[in-house]
Design an enzyme around this catalytic site. Structure first.
Site, PDB file in Angstrom:
ATOM      1  N   CYS A   8       0.856  -1.187   0.000  1.00  0.00           N
ATOM      2  CA  CYS A   8       0.000   0.000   0.000  1.00  0.00           C
ATOM      3  C   CYS A   8       0.892   1.237   0.000  1.00  0.00           C
ATOM      4  O   CYS A   8       2.094   1.157   0.219  1.00  0.00           O
ATOM      5  CB  CYS A   8      -0.908   0.011   1.227  1.00  0.00           C
ATOM      6  SG  CYS A   8      -1.932  -1.465   1.384  1.00  0.00           S
ATOM      7  N   ARG A  19       1.261   1.619  -6.086  1.00  0.00           N
ATOM      8  CA  ARG A  19       1.429   0.738  -4.933  1.00  0.00           C
ATOM      9  C   ARG A  19       0.121   0.109  -4.468  1.00  0.00           C
ATOM     10  O   ARG A  19       0.126  -0.815  -3.652  1.00  0.00           O
ATOM     11  CB  ARG A  19       2.059   1.512  -3.766  1.00  0.00           C
ATOM     12  CG  ARG A  19       3.448   2.050  -4.045  1.00  0.00           C
ATOM     13  CD  ARG A  19       3.979   2.828  -2.846  1.00  0.00           C
ATOM     14  NE  ARG A  19       4.220   1.951  -1.721  1.00  0.00           N
ATOM     15  CZ  ARG A  19       5.382   1.374  -1.441  1.00  0.00           C
ATOM     16  NH1 ARG A  19       6.424   1.562  -2.240  1.00  0.00           N
ATOM     17  NH2 ARG A  19       5.532   0.605  -0.384  1.00  0.00           N
ATOM     18  N   TRP A  35      -3.901  -1.693  -1.368  1.00  0.00           N
ATOM     19  CA  TRP A  35      -3.917  -2.955  -2.101  1.00  0.00           C
ATOM     20  C   TRP A  35      -4.368  -4.004  -1.103  1.00  0.00           C
ATOM     21  O   TRP A  35      -3.692  -4.277  -0.119  1.00  0.00           O
ATOM     22  CB  TRP A  35      -2.527  -3.274  -2.657  1.00  0.00           C
ATOM     23  CG  TRP A  35      -2.471  -4.512  -3.498  1.00  0.00           C
ATOM     24  CD1 TRP A  35      -3.083  -4.726  -4.689  1.00  0.00           C
ATOM     25  CD2 TRP A  35      -1.724  -5.702  -3.199  1.00  0.00           C
ATOM     26  NE1 TRP A  35      -2.767  -5.976  -5.163  1.00  0.00           N
ATOM     27  CE2 TRP A  35      -1.935  -6.602  -4.276  1.00  0.00           C
ATOM     28  CE3 TRP A  35      -0.895  -6.090  -2.152  1.00  0.00           C
ATOM     29  CZ2 TRP A  35      -1.361  -7.865  -4.321  1.00  0.00           C
ATOM     30  CZ3 TRP A  35      -0.322  -7.350  -2.194  1.00  0.00           C
ATOM     31  CH2 TRP A  35      -0.554  -8.219  -3.271  1.00  0.00           C
ATOM     32  N   ASN A  54       0.880   0.209   6.177  1.00  0.00           N
ATOM     33  CA  ASN A  54       1.318  -0.676   5.099  1.00  0.00           C
ATOM     34  C   ASN A  54       1.977  -1.887   5.747  1.00  0.00           C
ATOM     35  O   ASN A  54       2.850  -1.738   6.601  1.00  0.00           O
ATOM     36  CB  ASN A  54       2.311   0.048   4.182  1.00  0.00           C
ATOM     37  CG  ASN A  54       2.793  -0.836   3.049  1.00  0.00           C
ATOM     38  OD1 ASN A  54       2.167  -1.841   2.711  1.00  0.00           O
ATOM     39  ND2 ASN A  54       3.915  -0.464   2.443  1.00  0.00           N
ATOM     40  N   GLY A  55       1.554  -3.091   5.367  1.00  0.00           N
ATOM     41  CA  GLY A  55       2.108  -4.294   5.958  1.00  0.00           C
ATOM     42  C   GLY A  55       1.009  -5.222   6.430  1.00  0.00           C
ATOM     43  O   GLY A  55      -0.154  -5.090   6.038  1.00  0.00           O
ATOM     44  N   GLU A  63       9.750 -14.589 -19.143  1.00  0.00           N
ATOM     45  CA  GLU A  63       9.444 -13.188 -18.867  1.00  0.00           C
ATOM     46  C   GLU A  63       8.380 -12.665 -19.833  1.00  0.00           C
ATOM     47  O   GLU A  63       7.478 -11.920 -19.438  1.00  0.00           O
ATOM     48  CB  GLU A  63      10.728 -12.355 -18.966  1.00  0.00           C
ATOM     49  CG  GLU A  63      10.545 -10.854 -18.803  1.00  0.00           C
ATOM     50  CD  GLU A  63       9.994 -10.434 -17.455  1.00  0.00           C
ATOM     51  OE1 GLU A  63       9.586  -9.264 -17.338  1.00  0.00           O
ATOM     52  OE2 GLU A  63       9.957 -11.260 -16.513  1.00  0.00           O
ATOM     53  N   LYS A  74       4.744 -11.159 -18.694  1.00  0.00           N
ATOM     54  CA  LYS A  74       4.250  -9.834 -19.077  1.00  0.00           C
ATOM     55  C   LYS A  74       2.859  -9.933 -19.700  1.00  0.00           C
ATOM     56  O   LYS A  74       1.971  -9.132 -19.427  1.00  0.00           O
ATOM     57  CB  LYS A  74       5.210  -9.171 -20.067  1.00  0.00           C
ATOM     58  CG  LYS A  74       6.466  -8.638 -19.449  1.00  0.00           C
ATOM     59  CD  LYS A  74       6.187  -7.461 -18.550  1.00  0.00           C
ATOM     60  CE  LYS A  74       7.304  -7.260 -17.551  1.00  0.00           C
ATOM     61  NZ  LYS A  74       7.346  -8.240 -16.468  1.00  0.00           N
ATOM     62  N   GLU A 133       0.271 -10.751 -17.022  1.00  0.00           N
ATOM     63  CA  GLU A 133       0.119  -9.664 -16.057  1.00  0.00           C
ATOM     64  C   GLU A 133      -0.845  -8.587 -16.536  1.00  0.00           C
ATOM     65  O   GLU A 133      -1.683  -8.122 -15.770  1.00  0.00           O
ATOM     66  CB  GLU A 133       1.483  -8.998 -15.785  1.00  0.00           C
ATOM     67  CG  GLU A 133       2.348  -9.694 -14.767  1.00  0.00           C
ATOM     68  CD  GLU A 133       3.625  -8.915 -14.529  1.00  0.00           C
ATOM     69  OE1 GLU A 133       3.979  -8.691 -13.357  1.00  0.00           O
ATOM     70  OE2 GLU A 133       4.300  -8.530 -15.505  1.00  0.00           O
ATOM     71  N   HIS A 173       7.288 -33.470 -24.743  1.00  0.00           N
ATOM     72  CA  HIS A 173       7.062 -33.990 -23.392  1.00  0.00           C
ATOM     73  C   HIS A 173       5.778 -33.445 -22.780  1.00  0.00           C
ATOM     74  O   HIS A 173       5.648 -33.404 -21.557  1.00  0.00           O
ATOM     75  CB  HIS A 173       8.265 -33.681 -22.495  1.00  0.00           C
ATOM     76  CG  HIS A 173       9.520 -34.370 -22.934  1.00  0.00           C
ATOM     77  ND1 HIS A 173       9.849 -35.636 -22.534  1.00  0.00           N
ATOM     78  CD2 HIS A 173      10.504 -33.962 -23.772  1.00  0.00           C
ATOM     79  CE1 HIS A 173      10.995 -35.989 -23.097  1.00  0.00           C
ATOM     80  NE2 HIS A 173      11.414 -34.984 -23.849  1.00  0.00           N
ATOM     81  N   LYS A 195       2.890  -2.977  -7.330  1.00  0.00           N
ATOM     82  CA  LYS A 195       4.243  -2.860  -7.874  1.00  0.00           C
ATOM     83  C   LYS A 195       5.262  -3.672  -7.091  1.00  0.00           C
ATOM     84  O   LYS A 195       6.042  -4.421  -7.664  1.00  0.00           O
ATOM     85  CB  LYS A 195       4.651  -1.381  -7.908  1.00  0.00           C
ATOM     86  CG  LYS A 195       6.036  -1.132  -8.498  1.00  0.00           C
ATOM     87  CD  LYS A 195       6.095  -1.562  -9.945  1.00  0.00           C
ATOM     88  CE  LYS A 195       7.481  -1.356 -10.542  1.00  0.00           C
ATOM     89  NZ  LYS A 195       7.592  -1.974 -11.867  1.00  0.00           N
TER      90      LYS A 195
END
Length: 617
Positions: free
Chosen positions: A2, A27, A77, A102-103, A489, A493, A496, A512, A612
């Site tokens: 947050c 955030r 968040w 925050n936490g 990656e 992306k 996301e 396989h 983020k």
């Protein structure tokens, strides 16, 4: 994660808090809120579900003037409690104390049971509300605000960055941090707090960075900081070199697009002062670096998400180029097992923010082992005064600049550049690479900004290819060697920011299992550099094509993958080496995910359910 912002001064603080929230919205963007002490010294609060724009509209439409000279604000968040206005911060207890947090308070359930028995009423499902009640209880017992907070945090388990105001001390803002970042912005006749320097750049360039366990009492004219042992301490005031314009969009539609196109300059900035006359400067990793590098026989990398993928690329480099064993592990797994770490291992943590909870915990776990073994620690990070940089023996800053978009782009590229420099420094220190090889690596890195610019020039072609994904719900990414983590990656992306399910596989693994997925409804994205594995990769691509798969191939100009039915080929780059190739081929994958997200109509910079930096587990 947050975002927190707050301040105390001699002017209306609300516009400053709103602008700070806008700059911290990356955030958290589930909900937001502001609490101030108004002209009658009463707590006044406005909260809103959704983004900061909704909060601003609510403030502008308020029937009474919403203003004050001291206040705290928060963008959330969600962890405990669904995104909802009643769960938004700040939380207020009995109209006397307001808290932003925050936490995660891990023992909140135990504290809530106690507080219910004490007669406290809960209006949210968050863990933060127990913080407000706990501080209120200690105020009721006769403590001043600072000591009420100090006493309260002794009973908290977990991580927190706190900002607290109360009506009985209308000129005082108390803050505390443990496991979550918090900075103090220094002004003249005013002081501010925030989770991130960027939130306060419009009002100050001078900052104090709180350390683990710090608690501070802040007024208009003074900042008094105590460490975890209760001793008065001084934290240096540092002047930020960032401008307030560094976090503005400019001509770009989204931060992600802006940051993709900032990568040539980010590479230049990361190399600056680290190379000289075709040589890498070992001292760029710290004055102890050469001595520590001389002692190591292997490397252990821990990271999360995109940073983990950069570590996977480095594993290939370390073992291929200098013949040094290198292990890479996801930090959230590493910290919860009992890893066997050999003596003389260089422990490398990688994080854009330097506050990733699992990566930090893994580093702290290793530091406990260090007492008996030689395990030097190195952090590669984009934030100078972060928790990881303070905990490590050596620090290497990436100089990517602020990265606002949730989907990391330039941080990843500069992490790879930093790891290439690390590889070269370890190799030359131990005599594992020749001076000629060092020169080749340096010259390649110096060419990299130009190679990235050339790759970016393919944007129009990539925009056309992105249209193939308009009605797709799955995609497959293929690569071999260092291109396999680049494929990982690329898949990350895409999922996301476009919410398309995407997976990456080593191209040699098709038989396989993954080959069963192939049909005309699943685009297959492949990376085809001109290397020793090219012919094997071409065979893999034909296997896909024979089963009706739709191939999108990003190739080196020398690779000569033939376009045809079922094949779309983009010549993404040329004249790249073992180090520059994965970095350069990543660029078109970033652009592909961006343009697919535009077509899908998703929120590019703030994708659902993501934040983020992951500063909680």
């Amino acid at each position: 994660m947050c975002g927190i912002v707050g301040g105390v001064g001699e002017r209306n603080i609300v516009p400053i808090l709103l602008e700070g929230l806008r700059r911290l919205e990356y955030r958290g963007y589930d909900s937001s809120g502001i609490a101030v002490l108004d002209n009658q010294q009463q707590l006044s609060r406005i909260r809103s579900l959704g983004k900061i724009k909704s909060l601003d509209e609510k403030i502008q439409g308020s029937p009474t003037v919403f203003s004050g000279q001291i206040g705290i604000a928060h963008t959330r968040w969600a962890t405990h409690g669904v995104p909802a206005e009643h769960n938004a911060h700040p939380h207020i207890c009995n109209n006397q104390v307001a808290v932003v947090h925050n936490g995660i308070i891990e023992n909140y359930a135990e504290l809530k049971t106690l507080q219910l028995a004490q007669g406290y009423r809960f209006t949210s499902e968050t863990d933060t509300e127990v913080v407000a009640h706990c501080i209120h209880k200690h105020l009721s017992d006769g403590h001043d605000l600072f000591n009420a907070v100090l006493t309260a945090i002794k009973g908290f388990k977990g991580a927190y960055a706190l900002g607290v105001i109360a009506i009985n001390e209308p000129d005082t803002l108390v803050v505390a941090r443990k496991g979550s970042p918090l900075v103090i912005g220094v002004g003249i006749g005013e002081h501010f707090i925030a989770s991130d320097v960027s939130a306060l750049l419009p009002v100050t360039q001078r900052f104090m960075f709180l350390e683990e366990g710090d608690i501070a009492k802040i007024t208009r004219d003074d900042v008094c900081i105590f460490n975890a042992e209760g001793e008065v301490v001084e934290r240096l005031i540092k002047t930020s070199t960032l401008s307030s314009h560094a976090v503005e969009l400019g001509e770009h539609r989204h931060y992600m697009h802006k940051e993709i196109f900032e990568q040539p300059q980010a590479v230049i900035d990361t190399l600056e002062g680290r190379i000289s006359q075709e040589h890498v400067l070992v001292s760029a990793f710290g004055h102890q670096a050469e001595a520590l590098f001389n002692t190591i026989t292997q490397v252990q990398i821990v990271a999360c998400g995109t940073s983990y993928h950069s570590g996977l690329v480095a594993k290939y480099w370390f073992e291929d180029i200098i013949g040094m064993p290198c292990q890479v592990e996801v930090a959230s797994e590493y910290r919860y097992r009992n890893p066997v770490v050999q003596d003389n291992t260089l422990f490398v943590s990688i994080s854009q923010s330097g506050e990733t909870a699992d990566t930090l915990a893994a580093l702290q776990q290793i530091k406990r082992l260090k007492k008996a073994k030689n395990i030097p620690t190195l952090t590669i990070c984009n934030v100078a005064e972060s928790s990881l940089t303070r905990e490590s023996d050596l620090t290497f800053l990436t100089h990517a600049g602020p990265e606002i978009g949730v989907a990391s782009t330039k941080a990843f590229t500069t992490q790879l550049v930093s790891l290439a420099l690390l590889l070269t420094c370890v190799g030359k220190t131990q005599g594992l690479i020749s001076e000629e090889r060092e020169n080749i690596i340096v010259l390649g890195l110096q060419k990299l900004p130009g190679l990235i610019k050339s790759a970016l020039a393919n944007e129009d072609q990539i925009m056309e290819i992105a249209k193939q994904f308009a009605d797709k719900s799955s995609a497959l990414f293929l690569g071999r060697g260092t291109m396999y983590p680049i494929a990982m990656e690329g898949a990350l992306k895409l999922k996301e920011i476009s919410y398309i399910h995407a997976e990456a596989y080593p191209a040699g693994e098709l038989k396989h299992g993954p080959l069963a997925l192939i049909d005309e409804n699943i685009p297959v994205v492949a990376i085809a550099p001109h290397d020793d594995l090219l012919e094997k990769l071409k065979s893999n691509l034909q296997e896909v094509n024979a089963r009706g798969g739709q191939m999108i191939v990003f190739e080196d100009e020398k690779s000569n993958v033939q376009s045809g039915p079922g094949f779309k080929v983009i010549k993404a780059t040329t004249n790249v080496g073992r180090i520059t190739a994965p970095i350069t081929f990543n660029i078109p994958l970033q652009l592909l995910s961006y343009h697919v997200a535009l077509i899908k109509g998703t929120d590019v910079d703030q994708p659902r359910n993501l934040a983020k930096s992951v500063t909680v587990e």
